[in-house]
Design a protein around this motif. Structure first.
Motif, PDB file in Angstrom:
ATOM      1  N   ASP A 136      75.996  40.349  56.054  1.00  0.00           N
ATOM      2  CA  ASP A 136      75.436  41.313  56.989  1.00  0.00           C
ATOM      3  C   ASP A 136      74.487  40.610  57.954  1.00  0.00           C
ATOM      4  O   ASP A 136      74.045  39.483  57.699  1.00  0.00           O
ATOM      5  N   PRO A 137      74.150  41.243  59.085  1.00  0.00           N
ATOM      6  CA  PRO A 137      73.293  40.589  60.078  1.00  0.00           C
ATOM      7  C   PRO A 137      71.938  40.132  59.539  1.00  0.00           C
ATOM      8  O   PRO A 137      71.473  39.034  59.861  1.00  0.00           O
ATOM      9  N   LEU A 138      71.300  40.949  58.698  1.00  0.00           N
ATOM     10  CA  LEU A 138      69.969  40.574  58.229  1.00  0.00           C
ATOM     11  C   LEU A 138      70.020  39.420  57.236  1.00  0.00           C
ATOM     12  O   LEU A 138      69.145  38.548  57.247  1.00  0.00           O
ATOM     13  N   THR A 139      71.020  39.388  56.370  1.00  0.00           N
ATOM     14  CA  THR A 139      71.150  38.266  55.445  1.00  0.00           C
ATOM     15  C   THR A 139      71.226  36.954  56.207  1.00  0.00           C
ATOM     16  O   THR A 139      70.528  35.981  55.904  1.00  0.00           O
ATOM     17  N   ALA A 140      72.060  36.916  57.233  1.00  0.00           N
ATOM     18  CA  ALA A 140      72.212  35.696  58.015  1.00  0.00           C
ATOM     19  C   ALA A 140      70.931  35.353  58.761  1.00  0.00           C
ATOM     20  O   ALA A 140      70.511  34.192  58.817  1.00  0.00           O
ATOM     21  N   LEU A 141      70.294  36.357  59.325  1.00  0.00           N
ATOM     22  CA  LEU A 141      69.071  36.125  60.081  1.00  0.00           C
ATOM     23  C   LEU A 141      67.956  35.604  59.183  1.00  0.00           C
ATOM     24  O   LEU A 141      67.272  34.629  59.508  1.00  0.00           O
ATOM     25  N   PHE A 142      67.770  36.239  58.038  1.00  0.00           N
ATOM     26  CA  PHE A 142      66.730  35.832  57.103  1.00  0.00           C
ATOM     27  C   PHE A 142      66.943  34.389  56.642  1.00  0.00           C
ATOM     28  O   PHE A 142      66.015  33.570  56.651  1.00  0.00           O
ATOM     29  N   ALA A 143      68.149  34.063  56.252  1.00  0.00           N
ATOM     30  CA  ALA A 143      68.420  32.724  55.738  1.00  0.00           C
ATOM     31  C   ALA A 143      68.283  31.663  56.816  1.00  0.00           C
ATOM     32  O   ALA A 143      67.784  30.567  56.560  1.00  0.00           O
ATOM     33  N   THR A 144      68.704  31.973  58.012  1.00  0.00           N
ATOM     34  CA  THR A 144      68.667  31.007  59.104  1.00  0.00           C
ATOM     35  C   THR A 144      67.256  30.681  59.552  1.00  0.00           C
ATOM     36  O   THR A 144      66.937  29.523  59.833  1.00  0.00           O
ATOM     37  N   LEU A 145      66.399  31.666  59.631  1.00  0.00           N
ATOM     38  CA  LEU A 145      65.066  31.445  60.176  1.00  0.00           C
ATOM     39  C   LEU A 145      64.075  30.923  59.153  1.00  0.00           C
ATOM     40  O   LEU A 145      62.905  30.726  59.472  1.00  0.00           O
ATOM     41  N   ARG A 146      64.523  30.667  57.936  1.00  0.00           N
ATOM     42  CA  ARG A 146      63.643  30.090  56.922  1.00  0.00           C
ATOM     43  C   ARG A 146      63.496  28.595  57.143  1.00  0.00           C
ATOM     44  O   ARG A 146      64.303  27.946  57.815  1.00  0.00           O
ATOM     45  N   ASP A 147      62.448  28.030  56.574  1.00  0.00           N
ATOM     46  CA  ASP A 147      62.242  26.590  56.628  1.00  0.00           C
ATOM     47  C   ASP A 147      63.368  25.879  55.876  1.00  0.00           C
ATOM     48  O   ASP A 147      63.873  26.382  54.866  1.00  0.00           O
ATOM     49  N   VAL A 148      63.756  24.701  56.380  1.00  0.00           N
ATOM     50  CA  VAL A 148      64.808  23.914  55.747  1.00  0.00           C
ATOM     51  C   VAL A 148      64.332  22.479  55.573  1.00  0.00           C
ATOM     52  O   VAL A 148      63.465  22.006  56.321  1.00  0.00           O
ATOM     53  N   PRO A 149      64.900  21.743  54.619  1.00  0.00           N
ATOM     54  CA  PRO A 149      64.543  20.337  54.472  1.00  0.00           C
ATOM     55  C   PRO A 149      64.975  19.542  55.699  1.00  0.00           C
ATOM     56  O   PRO A 149      65.977  19.867  56.345  1.00  0.00           O
ATOM     57  N   PRO A 150      64.252  18.495  56.052  1.00  0.00           N
ATOM     58  CA  PRO A 150      64.658  17.636  57.170  1.00  0.00           C
ATOM     59  C   PRO A 150      66.093  17.142  56.968  1.00  0.00           C
ATOM     60  O   PRO A 150      66.483  16.769  55.865  1.00  0.00           O
ATOM     61  N   GLY A 151      66.879  17.188  58.041  1.00  0.00           N
ATOM     62  CA  GLY A 151      68.277  16.772  57.981  1.00  0.00           C
ATOM     63  C   GLY A 151      69.252  17.905  57.775  1.00  0.00           C
ATOM     64  O   GLY A 151      70.464  17.709  57.864  1.00  0.00           O
ATOM     65  N   GLN A 152      68.751  19.121  57.501  1.00  0.00           N
ATOM     66  CA  GLN A 152      69.629  20.279  57.292  1.00  0.00           C
ATOM     67  C   GLN A 152      69.501  21.296  58.415  1.00  0.00           C
ATOM     68  O   GLN A 152      69.799  22.473  58.251  1.00  0.00           O
ATOM     69  N   GLU A 153      69.096  20.832  59.600  1.00  0.00           N
ATOM     70  CA  GLU A 153      68.812  21.759  60.695  1.00  0.00           C
ATOM     71  C   GLU A 153      70.055  22.316  61.382  1.00  0.00           C
ATOM     72  O   GLU A 153      70.010  23.393  61.965  1.00  0.00           O
ATOM     73  N   CYS A 154      71.160  21.617  61.389  1.00  0.00           N
ATOM     74  CA  CYS A 154      72.332  22.053  62.163  1.00  0.00           C
ATOM     75  C   CYS A 154      73.610  21.772  61.369  1.00  0.00           C
ATOM     76  O   CYS A 154      73.586  21.094  60.354  1.00  0.00           O
ATOM     77  N   GLY A 155      74.731  22.316  61.853  1.00  0.00           N
ATOM     78  CA  GLY A 155      76.016  21.878  61.335  1.00  0.00           C
ATOM     79  C   GLY A 155      76.858  22.905  60.629  1.00  0.00           C
ATOM     80  O   GLY A 155      77.988  22.594  60.243  1.00  0.00           O
ATOM     81  N   GLN A 156      76.401  24.125  60.401  1.00  0.00           N
ATOM     82  CA  GLN A 156      77.189  25.117  59.693  1.00  0.00           C
ATOM     83  C   GLN A 156      77.476  26.325  60.583  1.00  0.00           C
ATOM     84  O   GLN A 156      76.893  26.470  61.656  1.00  0.00           O
ATOM     85  N   SER A 157      78.383  27.175  60.121  1.00  0.00           N
ATOM     86  CA  SER A 157      78.703  28.407  60.850  1.00  0.00           C
ATOM     87  C   SER A 157      78.694  29.573  59.875  1.00  0.00           C
ATOM     88  O   SER A 157      78.796  29.389  58.662  1.00  0.00           O
ATOM     89  N   GLN A 158      78.560  30.776  60.426  1.00  0.00           N
ATOM     90  CA  GLN A 158      78.533  31.977  59.605  1.00  0.00           C
ATOM     91  C   GLN A 158      79.415  33.056  60.211  1.00  0.00           C
ATOM     92  O   GLN A 158      79.432  33.255  61.419  1.00  0.00           O
ATOM     93  N   ARG A 159      80.145  33.772  59.348  1.00  0.00           N
ATOM     94  CA  ARG A 159      80.907  34.944  59.743  1.00  0.00           C
ATOM     95  C   ARG A 159      80.093  36.179  59.383  1.00  0.00           C
ATOM     96  O   ARG A 159      79.609  36.303  58.264  1.00  0.00           O
ATOM     97  N   ILE A 160      79.958  37.097  60.335  1.00  0.00           N
ATOM     98  CA  ILE A 160      79.072  38.248  60.185  1.00  0.00           C
ATOM     99  C   ILE A 160      79.850  39.535  60.470  1.00  0.00           C
ATOM    100  O   ILE A 160      80.658  39.592  61.398  1.00  0.00           O
ATOM    101  N   PHE A 161      79.566  40.570  59.674  1.00  0.00           N
ATOM    102  CA  PHE A 161      80.178  41.884  59.885  1.00  0.00           C
ATOM    103  C   PHE A 161      79.081  42.933  59.810  1.00  0.00           C
ATOM    104  O   PHE A 161      78.303  42.964  58.858  1.00  0.00           O
ATOM    105  N   ASP A 162      78.990  43.792  60.837  1.00  0.00           N
ATOM    106  CA  ASP A 162      77.904  44.776  60.902  1.00  0.00           C
ATOM    107  C   ASP A 162      78.347  46.193  60.570  1.00  0.00           C
ATOM    108  O   ASP A 162      77.601  47.143  60.766  1.00  0.00           O
ATOM    109  N   GLY A 163      79.564  46.329  60.054  1.00  0.00           N
ATOM    110  CA  GLY A 163      80.090  47.655  59.736  1.00  0.00           C
ATOM    111  C   GLY A 163      81.138  48.119  60.721  1.00  0.00           C
ATOM    112  O   GLY A 163      81.915  49.028  60.430  1.00  0.00           O
TER     113      GLY A 163
END
Length: 237
Positions: A136-163
């Motif tokens: 869902d949109p909030l799950t992706a948003l919450f996880a993305t905007l959290r702090d990450v270890p150095p070196g994990q800033e980019c490189g993945q994609s997400q599929r999102i469905f809002d209903g």
């Protein structure tokens, strides 16, 4: 005001492994340098589960002209870098037009449970049964905007469905300047949009900037994208 949820969704991308801690963040939204609203997030990951709440609210000059508020909550399971929602709920007030909805997930497949007021079916709507593995949109948003270890800033994609609609957000081409890392991203319309909307624009480029946080992690401090109204930016306070 449609650019506000678009910009927020454009921030939904890579889902890294998360520490067990409650996190809170506030982002200011500006359009062409003018204050337009605020995004607030809070969430927790513990014991293989997560929960999050978020509020997006218009403000500044835009808030005077039009009122928009979006509240959402989600919870589910997390294993490594994979999040699987169990429930998602939202409430929206768009200049007096109010709605609320709920989704539940069964074996990773979203089930649209309720909308109030009821929505009329549209031929462009995406069948939820085809959206297994999406978040869902909030799950992706919450996880993305959290702090990450150095070196994990980019490189993945997400599929999102809002209903109703399916989208995808992808990050690539990390660029380091000093202590900062900038990611090139794309917010893509996949399905659920009218032929006119798809012909108008399918891909919305954006950039995501990370800076070092006091805890030694990398923190999203800014998301920038272009809109028909000018450059829009989310900046962490």
């Amino acid at each position: 005001m449609r650019m506000i949820p678009t910009l927020a969704l454009a921030a939904m991308m890579a889902l890294p492994a998360l520490p067990q801690a409650t996190e809170q963040a506030t982002y200011a939204l500006t359009i062409r340098g003018i204050s337009a609203g605020t995004l607030r997030l809070s969430g927790r990951v513990e014991g293989g589960r997560y929960s999050a709440n978020g509020t997006l609210q218009s403000g500044g000059l835009v808030g005077i002209l039009r009122t928009l508020r979006y509240d959402a909550a989600t919870q589910g399971r997390v294993s490594g870098d994979r999040f699987t929602p169990d429930t998602y709920s939202e409430r929206a007030d768009n200049n007096g037009r109010k709605r609320q909805g709920t989704m539940e997930y069964r074996a990773g497949v979203p089930q649209v449970k309720a909308y109030d007021p009821p929505r009329r079916a549209d031929e462009d709507d995406v069948n939820p049964a085809t959206q297994g593995g999406t978040v869902d949109p909030l799950t992706a948003l919450f996880a993305t905007l959290r702090d990450v270890p150095p070196g994990q800033e980019c490189g993945q994609s997400q599929r999102i469905f809002d209903g109703r609609r399916a989208t995808e957000v992808a990050l690539s081409r990390p660029s380091r300047q000093g202590d900062s890392v900038t990611c090139a991203g794309e917010y893509r319309r996949v399905a659920g949009y009218s032929a006119r909307e798809m012909a108008e624009k399918r891909v919305f480029p954006f950039t995501l900037r990370y800076d070092p946080a006091p805890n030694g992690m990398m923190r999203v401090t800014r998301v920038t994208t272009d809109t028909p109204y000018g450059q829009a930016r989310l900046t962490r306070r």
